[in-house]
Motif scaffolding. Structure first.
Motif, mmCIF file in Angstrom:
data_model
loop_
_atom_site.group_PDB
_atom_site.id
_atom_site.type_symbol
_atom_site.label_atom_id
_atom_site.label_comp_id
_atom_site.label_asym_id
_atom_site.label_seq_id
_atom_site.Cartn_x
_atom_site.Cartn_y
_atom_site.Cartn_z
ATOM 1 N N VAL A 25 -0.487 0.286 3.187
ATOM 2 C CA VAL A 25 -0.010 1.665 3.089
ATOM 3 C C VAL A 25 -0.288 2.428 4.369
ATOM 4 C CG1 VAL A 25 -0.299 1.699 0.580
ATOM 5 C CG2 VAL A 25 -2.125 2.539 2.017
ATOM 6 N N SER A 70 -0.412 6.127 4.639
ATOM 7 C CA SER A 70 -0.367 7.422 3.955
ATOM 8 C C SER A 70 0.048 8.561 4.877
ATOM 9 C CB SER A 70 -1.714 7.741 3.312
ATOM 10 O OG SER A 70 -1.950 6.880 2.220
ATOM 11 N N CYS A 72 3.697 9.244 4.577
ATOM 12 C CA CYS A 72 4.230 9.581 3.254
ATOM 13 C C CYS A 72 4.668 11.041 3.188
ATOM 14 C CB CYS A 72 3.175 9.299 2.187
ATOM 15 S SG CYS A 72 3.754 9.611 0.508
ATOM 16 N N CYS A 104 9.057 5.424 -4.189
ATOM 17 C CA CYS A 104 8.362 4.163 -4.460
ATOM 18 C C CYS A 104 7.924 4.075 -5.922
ATOM 19 C CB CYS A 104 7.165 3.997 -3.534
ATOM 20 S SG CYS A 104 5.960 5.340 -3.616
ATOM 21 N N ILE A 160 1.411 8.214 -5.920
ATOM 22 C CA ILE A 160 1.340 9.146 -4.805
ATOM 23 C C ILE A 160 0.564 10.370 -5.290
ATOM 24 C CG2 ILE A 160 2.638 10.511 -3.124
ATOM 25 C CD1 ILE A 160 3.062 7.414 -2.990
ATOM 26 N N ILE A 184 -1.435 7.369 -0.894
ATOM 27 C CA ILE A 184 -0.795 6.290 -1.648
ATOM 28 C C ILE A 184 -1.892 5.411 -2.219
ATOM 29 C CG2 ILE A 184 0.784 4.338 -1.529
ATOM 30 C CD1 ILE A 184 1.912 5.655 1.082
ATOM 31 N N CYS A 191 11.264 3.162 0.323
ATOM 32 C CA CYS A 191 10.536 4.221 1.022
ATOM 33 C C CYS A 191 11.292 4.644 2.276
ATOM 34 C CB CYS A 191 9.133 3.749 1.396
ATOM 35 S SG CYS A 191 8.196 5.010 2.288
ATOM 36 N N ALA A 236 6.359 4.293 4.866
ATOM 37 C CA ALA A 236 4.940 4.436 4.565
ATOM 38 C C ALA A 236 4.354 3.201 3.887
ATOM 39 C CB ALA A 236 4.712 5.662 3.690
#
Length: 127
Positions: A6, A8, A11, A17, A38, A47, A117, A121
């Motif tokens: 991940v 993050s 994000c 996702c 999330i 995440i 995604c 991310a």
């Protein structure tokens, strides 16, 4: 070893996702049935997903949880007794269940979320 890496910081919180995961495995678009979550904290997104550590395997009395040669922890639903000890004791708090079933579920590093995604991310890694 195969796992979901991940990022993050990339994000945006769109939750595409989560929807992709729950749709793939439960045919519903709902966060409650997603293996990836999330979380928002002070305007930033985090995440949370299984890192395939395998700690849950040792806790499982009926040995319904196993770590395969590819490093992915899977659940044998026929062996699972629904005690949910794995959910309570998961060190990363990523073992999931929903109220209608006592059979837990978790990320199996399938990568369906990665393809959905838009921010990049998520990354499926094989080491």
């Amino acid at each position: 070893m195969k796992y979901l890496k991940v990022h993050s910081e990339k994000c945006t919180g769109c939750k595409a996702c989560e929807e992709a995961c729950s749709q793939a495995f439960f045919k519903e678009k709902t966060a409650e049935k997603s293996s990836i979550r999330i979380l928002e904290n002070e305007g930033k997104f985090e995440i949370t997903v299984c890192n395939q550590c395998g700690n849950c395997c040792a806790m499982c009395q009926p040995q319904a949880l196993t770590k395969g040669a590819n490093g992915v922890v899977t659940i044998n639903k026929q062996e699972c007794v629904g005690c949910l000890i794995c959910v309570a004791e998961c060190p990363c708090k990523v073992m999931r269940y929903h109220g209608r079933e006592n059979i837990p579920f978790k990320c199996i590093a399938c990568g369906v979320c990665v393809s959905k995604c838009p921010a990049g991310a998520l990354e499926l890694v094989k080491e």
